[in-house]
Design a protein around this motif. Structure first.
Motif: not given
Length: 311
Positions: A70-80, A103-107
């Motif tokens: 729906x126009x958004x990228x949701x980051x589920x997790x990031x490990x490094x 349109x947006x990116x969120x986490x």
């Protein structure tokens, strides 16, 4: 170091990465997320949940996954395990959001990756830190309430009533953005369906959940999940604005903790915005102390010049 799509990574390699993250969550958060890793891996290999790995001389130094919707990228997790891996993975996520015409990116995720908050800020994200609090004296401070104001347990069909309460409590404020991006009732209903029916934030503990009902629906609640055999999590604490300031949150939190203690739980956890001083003060008085941190972030997607080489 280079970035590659994670779809071609061997399952045995991913299994080792999940296991390392699992140990980190257990040691730092007292949170058994093993079912979450199983779900993520199934999504990766069956329908192609998108994600990336950071490789250095053939060794995976970090990984991330995301969901465009729906126009958004949701980051589920990031490990490094290095700041460089964190940087390259964030660049890859921004490129992916741009390619998806989002349109947006969120986490909203555990702040375990090195320099995560710093690098999010450098990339123009609006960042809000959340404290992960823990309480261990679960049965202290609770006494049964008078019958006229006693709370109920969670019942089937409460999702819509609880969604109406959360929409009223959060309104259109920024804090609700991470649960319901546009503050609509449908978004709150979807959020609660995921919370109650899925296990990403633990399995619902209906008996430890406290619901205060009124003629107009649910007036207050503490919604509790199980993060591990001995860890209960207060996933939501909400009181209708017309009832705030009457000690209802204190009573319901203490009652949920006491119910969890009776079930054998030895600690309770919750998340609170680091800038929400009234809530932090309340939880401090209730015996919660900081154990770790999560980070919530969002930004509009613009053309992004990445330094990551994605293959």
């Amino acid at each position: 170091m280079i970035i590659r799509q994670w779809r071609d990574v061997d399952s045995r390699v991913m299994s080792a990465l999940y296991e390392r993250e699992q140990r980190s969550w257990l040691n730092t958060l007292a949170w058994d997320a093993s079912s979450t890793w199983t779900t993520i891996e199934a999504a990766r290999v069956t329908w192609g949940l998108p994600g990336f790995v950071a490789l250095e001389r053939g060794r995976v130094r970090g990984w991330t996954f995301y969901l465009p919707e729906n126009g958004e990228v949701h980051v589920g997790g990031l490990a490094a395990d290095t700041p460089r891996a964190t940087c390259l993975l964030l660049d890859a996520l921004l490129d992916a959001a741009d390619a998806a015409s989002a349109q947006t990116i969120s986490c909203f995720m555990f702040e375990g990756a090195p320099a995560l908050t710093l690098e999010l800020t450098r990339r123009g994200f609006a960042v809000e830190p959340f404290l992960y609090l823990q309480r261990q004296a679960l049965d202290a401070g609770w006494r049964p309430a008078a019958a006229a104001t006693s709370s109920d347990r969670w019942q089937q069909g409460d999702i819509n009533r609880a969604a109406a309460l959360l929409r009223t409590v959060y309104g259109t404020g920024a804090a609700g953005r991470y649960f319901a991006p546009h503050g609509t009732l449908a978004e709150w209903q979807r959020y609660l369906h995921n919370l109650v029916e899925q296990t990403a934030c633990g399995a619902l503990n209906a008996d430890a959940t406290c619901v205060l009902r009124g003629e107009d629906g649910i007036q207050a609640l503490t919604l509790v999940t199980a993060l591990a055999d001995r860890t209960a999590h207060l996933a939501q604490v909400a009181v209708h604005p017309s009832l705030q300031g009457q000690g209802i949150a204190t009573r319901l939190v203490n009652e949920s903790c006491a119910r969890a203690a009776a079930q054998g739980y030895t600690s309770a956890t919750l998340l609170v915005g680091a800038t929400n001083r009234p809530a932090r003060r309340l939880y401090e008085l209730l015996g919660f102390t900081a154990r770790a941190a999560f980070v919530a972030a969002h930004r509009a997607v613009a053309r992004h010049a990445s330094v990551a080489a994605i293959a």
